[in-house]
Design a protein around this motif. Structure first.
Motif, PDB file in Angstrom:
ATOM      1  N   VAL A  65      35.236  14.185  41.734  1.00 28.35           N
ATOM      2  CA  VAL A  65      36.542  14.836  41.800  1.00 28.35           C
ATOM      3  C   VAL A  65      36.331  16.287  42.218  1.00 28.35           C
ATOM      4  N   SER A  66      37.183  16.768  43.113  1.00 29.93           N
ATOM      5  CA  SER A  66      37.152  18.190  43.473  1.00 29.93           C
ATOM      6  C   SER A  66      38.541  18.775  43.321  1.00 29.93           C
ATOM      7  N   LYS A  67      38.588  20.076  43.135  1.00 34.91           N
ATOM      8  CA  LYS A  67      39.840  20.819  43.042  1.00 34.91           C
ATOM      9  C   LYS A  67      39.667  22.107  43.833  1.00 34.91           C
ATOM     10  N   ASN A 286      37.746  16.673  51.515  1.00 39.59           N
ATOM     11  CA  ASN A 286      37.986  18.115  51.513  1.00 39.59           C
ATOM     12  C   ASN A 286      38.004  18.699  52.915  1.00 39.59           C
ATOM     13  N   ASP A 352      48.166  18.573  45.593  1.00 44.11           N
ATOM     14  CA  ASP A 352      47.717  19.822  44.984  1.00 44.11           C
ATOM     15  C   ASP A 352      46.326  20.226  45.475  1.00 44.11           C
ATOM     16  N   SER A 354      43.568  18.425  45.127  1.00 43.46           N
ATOM     17  CA  SER A 354      42.488  17.697  44.463  1.00 43.46           C
ATOM     18  C   SER A 354      42.145  16.447  45.259  1.00 43.46           C
ATOM     19  N   CYS A 355      40.859  16.122  45.262  1.00 46.11           N
ATOM     20  CA  CYS A 355      40.371  14.950  45.986  1.00 46.11           C
ATOM     21  C   CYS A 355      39.498  14.138  45.046  1.00 46.11           C
ATOM     22  N   LEU A 356      39.545  12.821  45.176  1.00 47.62           N
ATOM     23  CA  LEU A 356      38.776  11.991  44.258  1.00 47.62           C
ATOM     24  C   LEU A 356      38.304  10.738  44.953  1.00 47.62           C
ATOM     25  N   THR A 382      41.135  12.765  36.787  1.00 52.92           N
ATOM     26  CA  THR A 382      41.359  13.981  37.581  1.00 52.92           C
ATOM     27  C   THR A 382      42.225  14.972  36.825  1.00 52.92           C
ATOM     28  N   SER A 386      40.413  18.565  35.990  1.00 51.52           N
ATOM     29  CA  SER A 386      40.832  19.634  36.901  1.00 51.52           C
ATOM     30  C   SER A 386      42.150  20.240  36.515  1.00 51.52           C
TER      31      SER A 386
END
Length: 387
Positions: A65-67, A286, A352, A354-356, A382, A386
């Motif tokens: 997960v990224s934010k 991303n 928003d 965020s990627c998962l 997520t 995040s």
């Protein structure tokens, strides 16, 4: 994906959006985890993956997960290879199944941005992208009318991912023979652009379009022009047998008598064929639109076009665009789920930022339940890590 009724695939894809809001099942866990913060929160988030693995008998799972372009959770757990007691690691590779389609779609749109291809370019026939190199003329009705856009949006008018899916038959044939035989012998059932039918075969053809336009093998073009700019190395097209696995690839486990190694996955390259880690998929997500400190692969107008709902897909909160399911007419999340014997996968780009991504080395049955549960689990995780 394996053969399922077309309406089932449509309902599964749309159901994933509804599932994102269905957090009642996990609500007690959210309350319990609310007390955690920082690193403790990330450790506590392991509840979701561990519970999911138990519920669906998943030997190995990889989640990232990224934010705002920054990783906030990146974890793999379980047995990548039970025979040799090998644990899954963050760089362990999994078959990603249908998640290959958004990768192919992004590759197509890079060529459109470069002026080398247009959505309305014809695919088969005189003066078309692939010309007459596949199959014999005269073609069956509608074949010469097919455009790149019809293949991207699953509106070719046939060749559906059902029990007659061309990609799941005649495993000994190469792509050229399969494509030639299909367009010669399998009739399209409706005019292109009028009906939505999820098609693995259509995305196989898109891989050949990329090869024709670039003069490179599909895999090589994607690795050099899409993945390398994302800082991704090691993603590749899967091989067919367990013996041919790359060193850090999981072993796929079939449930309910499914046999993961009886699929010609290598031939399904641009439709279902990539192997990757969840970390790599989040890096890819991303870079599509960019993030703070992360350059974008595509410009905003291209992304708008890629995520614009297909008119032939029924009206609703979740609709298919070009390579992605989208919500809120493309202004919300875009995502793709994947399913093959021995594989279940998901990747999502949320509005928003965020990627998962999540990858499993098995699938349960009915696999639609596992697909929806995976989406719910990942959206809840997520929110926790995040939020």
């Amino acid at each position: 994906m394996m053969p399922v009724a077309t309406y089932t695939r449509r309902s599964v894809l749309a159901g994933l959006l509804r599932g994102a809001a269905a957090t009642v099942f996990y609500a007690p866990a959210l309350d319990a985890l609310a007390q955690f913060g920082g690193e403790n929160s990330r450790r506590g988030a392991g509840f979701y993956t561990e519970n999911f693995q138990r519920q669906f008998r998943v030997p190995a799972m990889s989640v990232a997960v990224s934010k705002g372009g920054r990783f906030v959770y990146d974890h793999a757990g379980g047995m990548a290879d039970r025979q040799h007691m090998t644990q899954a690691q963050e760089n362990t590779l999994f078959r990603i199944a249908d998640l290959s389609k958004p990768i192919t779609a992004v590759a197509i749109f890079t060529l459109i941005e470069q002026g080398k291809l247009r959505l309305n370019d014809k695919v088969f026939g005189n003066s078309a992208v692939l010309g007459t190199k596949f199959g014999k003329q005269p073609y069956k009705p509608y074949v010469a009318e097919l455009t790149v856009d019809h293949l991207l949006s699953h509106t070719s008018g046939g060749w559906a991912a059902d029990e007659n899916d061309p990609m799941l038959h005649n495993n000994g044939w190469d792509q050229a023979k399969l494509i030639a035989s299909t367009i010669e012998n399998v009739a399209l059932t409706s005019p292109p652009g009028t009906q939505w039918l999820y098609s693995n075969f259509g995305y196989c053809v898109l891989g050949r379009v990329i090869e024709e336009v670039t003069g490179q093998p599909y895999e090589a073009y994607v690795q050099a022009s899409i993945l390398a700019p994302c800082g991704i190395n090691g993603m590749q097209i899967a091989r067919n047998s367990e013996r041919q696995r790359v060193p850090n690839e999981v072993v796929y486990v079939g449930q309910y008598s499914e046999e993961p190694y009886k699929i010609n996955i290598n031939r399904m390259d641009s439709a279902n064929g990539w192997i990757a880690s969840s970390t790599q998929l989040v890096q890819f997500l991303n870079h599509i639109a960019g993030a703070p400190g992360v350059p974008a692969i595509l410009n905003p107008e291209t992304i708008r076009l890629m995520t614009e709902p297909c008119p032939a897909y029924p009206q609703g909160d979740a609709r298919y665009a070009r390579g992605w399911m989208v919500s809120s007419d493309g202004a919300g999340s875009w995502w793709q789920s994947g399913s093959l014997p021995g594989s279940a996968s998901l990747m999502v780009h949320n509005p928003d930022g965020s990627c998962l991504a999540a990858l499993c080395n098995t699938r349960s049955q009915p696999h639609q339940e596992m697909d929806t549960a995976l989406y719910e689990m990942m959206q809840n995780l997520t929110q926790q890590v995040s939020g």
